[in-house]
Scaffold this active site. Sequence first.
Site, PDB file in Angstrom:
ATOM      1  N   LYS A  98       8.472  -1.901   4.101  1.00 15.90           N
ATOM      2  CA  LYS A  98       8.156  -2.312   2.726  1.00 15.90           C
ATOM      3  C   LYS A  98       9.385  -2.382   1.818  1.00 15.90           C
ATOM      4  O   LYS A  98       9.427  -3.176   0.894  1.00 15.90           O
ATOM      5  CB  LYS A  98       7.110  -1.379   2.109  1.00 15.90           C
ATOM      6  CG  LYS A  98       5.717  -1.618   2.671  1.00 15.90           C
ATOM      7  CD  LYS A  98       4.673  -0.886   1.860  1.00 15.90           C
ATOM      8  CE  LYS A  98       3.267  -1.207   2.327  1.00 15.90           C
ATOM      9  NZ  LYS A  98       2.912  -0.507   3.590  1.00 15.90           N
ATOM     10  N   GLU A 120       0.139  -1.432  -8.037  1.00 13.42           N
ATOM     11  CA  GLU A 120      -0.874  -0.494  -7.590  1.00 13.42           C
ATOM     12  C   GLU A 120      -0.396   0.073  -6.250  1.00 13.42           C
ATOM     13  O   GLU A 120       0.458  -0.519  -5.592  1.00 13.42           O
ATOM     14  CB  GLU A 120      -2.216  -1.207  -7.388  1.00 13.42           C
ATOM     15  CG  GLU A 120      -2.391  -1.929  -6.055  1.00 13.42           C
ATOM     16  CD  GLU A 120      -1.483  -3.140  -5.874  1.00 13.42           C
ATOM     17  OE1 GLU A 120      -0.991  -3.683  -6.898  1.00 13.42           O
ATOM     18  OE2 GLU A 120      -1.245  -3.527  -4.721  1.00 13.42           O
ATOM     19  N   SER A 386       6.462  -0.927  12.474  1.00 13.75           N
ATOM     20  CA  SER A 386       6.607  -1.162  11.031  1.00 13.75           C
ATOM     21  C   SER A 386       6.990   0.083  10.245  1.00 13.75           C
ATOM     22  O   SER A 386       7.590  -0.022   9.179  1.00 13.75           O
ATOM     23  CB  SER A 386       5.319  -1.754  10.466  1.00 13.75           C
ATOM     24  OG  SER A 386       4.199  -0.939  10.786  1.00 13.75           O
TER      25      SER A 386
HETATM   26  C1  LIG Z   1       1.810  -0.901   4.423  1.00 17.58           C
HETATM   27  C2  LIG Z   1       2.095  -0.776   5.844  1.00 17.58           C
HETATM   28  C3  LIG Z   1       1.555  -1.691   6.784  1.00 17.58           C
HETATM   29  C4  LIG Z   1       0.601  -2.785   6.424  1.00 17.58           C
HETATM   30  O1  LIG Z   1       1.098  -3.752   5.550  1.00 17.58           O
HETATM   31  P1  LIG Z   1       1.468  -5.212   6.015  1.00 17.58           P
HETATM   32  O2  LIG Z   1       1.654  -5.958   4.733  1.00 17.58           O
HETATM   33  O3  LIG Z   1       0.337  -5.749   6.822  1.00 17.58           O
HETATM   34  O4  LIG Z   1       2.706  -5.122   6.811  1.00 17.58           O
HETATM   35  C5  LIG Z   1       1.916  -1.546   8.114  1.00 17.58           C
HETATM   36  N1  LIG Z   1       2.725  -0.554   8.518  1.00 17.58           N
HETATM   37  C6  LIG Z   1       3.244   0.342   7.661  1.00 17.58           C
HETATM   38  C7  LIG Z   1       4.126   1.412   8.190  1.00 17.58           C
HETATM   39  C8  LIG Z   1       2.950   0.263   6.298  1.00 17.58           C
HETATM   40  O5  LIG Z   1       3.461   1.166   5.453  1.00 17.58           O
END
Ligand SMILES: *Cc1c(COP(=O)(O)O)cnc(C)c1O
Length: 402
Positions: A98, A120, A386
Amino acid sequence: MITANKISIEVLPNKEGYFGEYGGQLVPPELKTELDNIASAYEEIKDDPDFIKEYNDLLKHYVGRPSPLYFAKNLTEKLGGAKIYLKREDLNHTGAHKINHCLGEALLAKRMGKKKLLAETGAGQHGVALATAAAIVGLECEIHMGEIDVHKEHPNVVRMKLLGAKVVPVTSGGRCLKDAVDSAFGVYMQDFNSVMYAIGSVVGPHPFPEMVRDFQSVIGREAKEQIVEHEDKLPDYLIACVGGGSNAIGLFYEFLDTKVNMIGVEPSGKSFKPGEHAATMTLGKPGALHGMLTYFLQDDEGEPLHVHTIASGMDYPGVGPEHSYLKDQGRVEYVTIDDEEALEAFQELSKVEGIIPALESSHALSHAMKLAPTLDKDKTIIVNLSGRGDKDVDFVVDRLGM
Ligand SMILES: *Cc1c(COP(=O)(O)O)cnc(C)c1O
């Protein structure tokens, strides 16, 4: 943007922010005027060498990019099929992908002369990433959060405050993410001059799905170079989890004009009953949500349904419009993984590779673990890891009774 690589497929969205029939700006006229301001400011700066340098310097020296593309040898050997590579977004500063788009949004806001970033947050991941970006770029930050989430996600509330953000607990409605969105938008509508709303995924009205995608597309650009270094060829599969869809499109975007297979993994939670999952594209229908046309989970009146998943970052009834488009085009396949499967993958990666993944990422990983043994050993899969799972450790320990 921010790349010399050009894609030969149709460049989307169009000027009105549509990806095929999805996207757009379904908002009141005052807001549309401001969104158009943001869109034209973005058009200007995205090719501005100073902006590109400032952004890339932050990605390199502050976030720690490029993130490694790691060959998960132990996991691959254990599964006995395709080679699994992990794109290590978990190693970014703040522990997830993010930060990539939050920094981009913060730099844009600053260039536009805004004083404050507003958003938010559900579990607090977006709030923490945005508060971080606001701190380094030098902007104020105000985060609206449902009161229930404020209690549930205490450590992230403390982090946001330490980072200098103002956290506003929202006591209206169900006191969750949806109410936090309404509350934050209420504040935004009062003051476009000094505030920029910073959306946390590739969702909402144009230009956010495009901007956030462009900022996240660094993931795929790096991964493409890195996999060619490792394997001397493109991968056979890309797999990423899909909440709003930012980490997934970030990985996929650079490969859209190739033959690489792409799989987005949605959470099927406890079951496929309404309210017990967040399998937006698997079970949702197209309609209008949060200023965009897209697939979302809705009741007969078109109201968004409650969703459930153990991965709070994917707790969203909709999805970015570009994913809706890619689904209809058949370019990306969307599948589901449930809570139990994600928990198993979470534990497996921790034990076998010494990497504790986020529960969100564990969905992508779980699908990869099903797919790999069905493929030949010369095939390769890139899984977008992610985020890191430190934030989920207490929950998992409770849940498993460890
Ligand atoms: C917020 C988040 C997601 C989901 O958000 P996307 O916009 O679909 O990428 C996935 N993995 C992590 C670690 C997150 O913090």
